[in-house]
Design a protein around this motif. Structure first.
Motif, PDB file in Angstrom:
ATOM      1  N   GLU A  84     -39.997 -13.600 -73.493  1.00 24.97           N
ATOM      2  CA  GLU A  84     -38.854 -13.354 -72.612  1.00 24.97           C
ATOM      3  C   GLU A  84     -37.919 -14.562 -72.516  1.00 24.97           C
ATOM      4  O   GLU A  84     -36.785 -14.425 -72.063  1.00 24.97           O
ATOM      5  N   ARG A  85     -38.397 -15.726 -72.940  1.00 21.97           N
ATOM      6  CA  ARG A  85     -37.563 -16.937 -72.886  1.00 21.97           C
ATOM      7  C   ARG A  85     -36.788 -17.170 -74.177  1.00 21.97           C
ATOM      8  O   ARG A  85     -36.082 -18.176 -74.279  1.00 21.97           O
ATOM      9  N   ARG A  86     -36.896 -16.274 -75.167  1.00 24.82           N
ATOM     10  CA  ARG A  86     -36.264 -16.514 -76.463  1.00 24.82           C
ATOM     11  C   ARG A  86     -34.767 -16.759 -76.317  1.00 24.82           C
ATOM     12  O   ARG A  86     -34.232 -17.709 -76.879  1.00 24.82           O
ATOM     13  N   TRP A  87     -34.059 -15.932 -75.635  1.00 23.96           N
ATOM     14  CA  TRP A  87     -32.599 -16.038 -75.548  1.00 23.96           C
ATOM     15  C   TRP A  87     -32.160 -16.618 -74.200  1.00 23.96           C
ATOM     16  O   TRP A  87     -31.058 -16.368 -73.751  1.00 23.96           O
ATOM     17  N   ARG A  88     -33.039 -17.371 -73.577  1.00 28.38           N
ATOM     18  CA  ARG A  88     -32.782 -17.875 -72.245  1.00 28.38           C
ATOM     19  C   ARG A  88     -32.523 -19.374 -72.250  1.00 28.38           C
ATOM     20  O   ARG A  88     -32.900 -20.077 -73.194  1.00 28.38           O
ATOM     21  N   PRO A  89     -31.869 -19.894 -71.193  1.00 29.39           N
ATOM     22  CA  PRO A  89     -31.680 -21.342 -71.077  1.00 29.39           C
ATOM     23  C   PRO A  89     -33.019 -22.074 -71.066  1.00 29.39           C
ATOM     24  O   PRO A  89     -34.051 -21.505 -70.709  1.00 29.39           O
ATOM     25  N   THR A  90     -32.986 -23.319 -71.434  1.00 33.72           N
ATOM     26  CA  THR A  90     -34.187 -24.143 -71.491  1.00 33.72           C
ATOM     27  C   THR A  90     -34.866 -24.207 -70.119  1.00 33.72           C
ATOM     28  O   THR A  90     -34.210 -24.427 -69.104  1.00 33.72           O
ATOM     29  N   GLN A  91     -36.184 -24.013 -70.117  1.00 27.50           N
ATOM     30  CA  GLN A  91     -36.958 -24.011 -68.879  1.00 27.50           C
ATOM     31  C   GLN A  91     -37.879 -25.235 -68.820  1.00 27.50           C
ATOM     32  O   GLN A  91     -38.312 -25.750 -69.853  1.00 27.50           O
ATOM     33  N   PRO A  92     -38.202 -25.715 -67.614  1.00 25.70           N
ATOM     34  CA  PRO A  92     -39.054 -26.910 -67.493  1.00 25.70           C
ATOM     35  C   PRO A  92     -40.414 -26.710 -68.153  1.00 25.70           C
ATOM     36  O   PRO A  92     -40.963 -25.604 -68.180  1.00 25.70           O
ATOM     37  N   VAL A  93     -40.949 -27.810 -68.678  1.00 26.04           N
ATOM     38  CA  VAL A  93     -42.279 -27.767 -69.279  1.00 26.04           C
ATOM     39  C   VAL A  93     -43.312 -27.552 -68.184  1.00 26.04           C
ATOM     40  O   VAL A  93     -43.131 -27.973 -67.036  1.00 26.04           O
ATOM     41  N   ILE A  94     -44.396 -26.895 -68.547  1.00 23.20           N
ATOM     42  CA  ILE A  94     -45.487 -26.635 -67.606  1.00 23.20           C
ATOM     43  C   ILE A  94     -46.449 -27.816 -67.615  1.00 23.20           C
ATOM     44  O   ILE A  94     -46.854 -28.295 -68.685  1.00 23.20           O
ATOM     45  N   SER A  95     -46.786 -28.312 -66.451  1.00 21.16           N
ATOM     46  CA  SER A  95     -47.697 -29.457 -66.352  1.00 21.16           C
ATOM     47  C   SER A  95     -49.060 -29.115 -66.937  1.00 21.16           C
ATOM     48  O   SER A  95     -49.456 -27.954 -67.023  1.00 21.16           O
ATOM     49  N   TRP A  96     -49.802 -30.145 -67.317  1.00 23.74           N
ATOM     50  CA  TRP A  96     -51.132 -29.948 -67.872  1.00 23.74           C
ATOM     51  C   TRP A  96     -52.122 -30.862 -67.143  1.00 23.74           C
ATOM     52  O   TRP A  96     -51.759 -31.884 -66.560  1.00 23.74           O
ATOM     53  N   ALA A  97     -53.364 -30.473 -67.206  1.00 26.36           N
ATOM     54  CA  ALA A  97     -54.437 -31.262 -66.604  1.00 26.36           C
ATOM     55  C   ALA A  97     -55.124 -32.095 -67.678  1.00 26.36           C
ATOM     56  O   ALA A  97     -55.127 -31.743 -68.857  1.00 26.36           O
TER      57      ALA A  97
END
Length: 479
Positions: A35-48
């Motif tokens: 769903e993010r293919r044609w969308r504005p850049t989204q924040p990276v997801i944090s990792w543990a």
């Protein structure tokens, strides 16, 4: 040996085996998939936990053979929004930062290319060097707001802007100074820098434009025509949500243009990310009032004409090329005659016409307008010749000289002692600029100083004013 950097998204383990710490494949945004293919850049997801950052991330989808990728130890995926960071140490030092945007016509290239390895530059200058991957081609530049939404335009620029925001916020964890960021770009990367400036981006403190064909930023009319051609292709019509192979197949059907180069996937003036063409914005808008270092190589287009046989370059062919570039308002014969004064061959005249029209003249207009508004500008022309006969100081030859990776492409600039000395000169000047110094005398207009970089390095004044004046205001669509 390893080193750890702790960002606000999680900890990263880099490679410190060569004396320079390298963090490869660092995610700066969420994967632009599904769903993010044609969308504005989204924040990276944090990792543990501790995330490994020793392998380059996938490159953006583009036309490259799997065999070639495998040979270089790379993969390709839409999940490509990553950075690579070279730093002397992931400590509390506040080193100047150089963020480099790769070229490739906004359809090719990646930040993990051997030419762009930042090890030598980081070590030599005690600076932090950053390269990045971003969406390319259709996936980064499709202008279809009615199809995907008003915020789906200029996704490549949105990726780059998001990455610069990430660098501003996180680079302190890698020994960098977030208040001393220089963004640089070569070829389409330089076009992107000009577009970011035109869009008022304030996420960097200095800018370097190398060999940018700045006239290639597109109108919405031109971008819409490309979109209509793409959407009507069989592959995209047939697939409700096409896969990457189908998108690349449709992309190959778009005519890229040769003379003048059209750049169907370069940024467009969408009214959101960019409201005015950079050549207009430099004159009429309050672009960020930051120092700019900019220039071109003397013989940019020769490398593109190299594939053509000598027999192609007849008097008529050269006149037709001049006519295509000049349009109806200039006398093509007079234009050719002006270049023949220097006793160039027909091949050289043909290449020089496109070099000046496409690279040198728009760069000159851009920096002159910026300088006339009272901003520091440092203009250069690279004259260092390729060892390959006939190429001269061609497009891309600045890259091995700046990064010091002469062995990665010896045909571009050579790999002998004299080439290494030229590389050291280029590096020293660029690093002075990155550190906030003035590398040479400021350029202040038509009669101003241009640094000529070659076997006889030095300042020239009023450099090539008459020839470049031939193309003055040859971009009527931009105001």
């Amino acid at each position: 040996m390893t080193a750890v950097a702790r960002t606000s998204y999680g900890a990263l383990r880099g490679d410190a085996s060569t004396g320079i710490v390298v963090f490869r494949g660092v995610p700066y945004a969420a994967a632009p998939t599904g769903e993010r293919r044609w969308r504005p850049t989204q924040p990276v997801i944090s990792w543990a936990g501790l995330r490994e950052a020793v392998v380059f991330g996938p490159i953006a989808p583009q036309d490259v053979s799997p065999e070639r990728l495998a040979k270089r130890g790379l993969t390709m995926s839409e999940d490509c929004l990553t950075l690579n960071i070279w730093t002397p140490a992931a400590d509390d030092s506040r080193r100047p930062v150089l963020v480099f945007l790769h070229g490739g016509g906004q359809t090719q290239g990646h930040g993990s290319a051997p030419l762009l390895d930042g090890s030598r530059l980081a070590r030599h200058g005690d600076v932090v060097v950053v390269t990045m991957n971003f969406r390319l081609g259709v996936l980064g530049a499709l202008y279809a707001p009615d199809w995907h939404g008003a915020d789906s335009t200029n996704l490549t620029l949105r990726d780059q802007r998001h990455a610069l925001q990430w660098v501003r916020e996180q680079i302190g964890a890698f020994g960098g100074d977030p208040s001393a960021i220089t963004v640089a770009g070569q070829s389409s990367g330089a076009i992107a820098v000009s577009a970011l400036l035109a869009g008022g981006c304030d996420l960097f403190d200095r800018a370097i434009l190398q060999s940018g064909g700045l006239e290639r930023v597109r109108s919405t009319t031109a971008a819409s025509a490309v979109a209509e051609q793409l959407i009507s292709t069989e592959a995209l019509v047939r697939a409700e949500e096409p896969d990457v192979a189908e998108i690349l197949a449709a992309q190959r059907d778009v005519e890229p243009g040769f003379v003048p180069p059209q750049g169907p996937f370069h940024p467009c003036i969408d009214g959101d990310v960019i409201e005015e063409h950079p050549l207009v914005a430099a004159r009429s808008c309050a672009m960020p009032a930051i120092p700019i270092l900019a220039g071109t190589t003397r013989d940019e287009w020769r490398i593109f004409d190299a594939a053509l046989d000598d027999g192609v370059f007849t008097e008529q062919y050269v006149r037709d090329r001049a006519q295509t570039l000049a349009g109806d308002s200039l006398d093509a014969d007079a234009v050719v005659a002006a270049y023949r004064v220097d006793q160039l061959t027909l091949r050289d005249v043909a290449s020089a016409l496109v070099t000046d029209y496409h690279f040198t003249a728009p760069t000159e207009q851009f920096v002159r307008a910026h300088a006339e508004r009272g901003n520091p500008v440092f203009r250069y022309e690279l004259r260092w010749p390729s060892p390959r006969a006939g190429l001269g100081a061609c497009h891309d030859s600045c890259l091995p000289l700046l990064f010091g990776n002469l062995d990665a492409a010896p045909a571009l600039a050579g790999n002998d002692d004299s080439a290494r000395q030229m590389s050291e000169t280029v590096q020293a000047l660029w690093l002075n600029f990155v550190r906030g110094e003035e590398p040479w005398e400021r350029y202040d207009g038509v009669s101003g100083a241009t640094m000529l970089l070659g076997r006889d390095t030095g300042i020239s004044r009023g450099h090539r004013g008459e020839q470049l004046g031939t193309w003055e205001n040859r971009y009527p669509a931009y105001g």
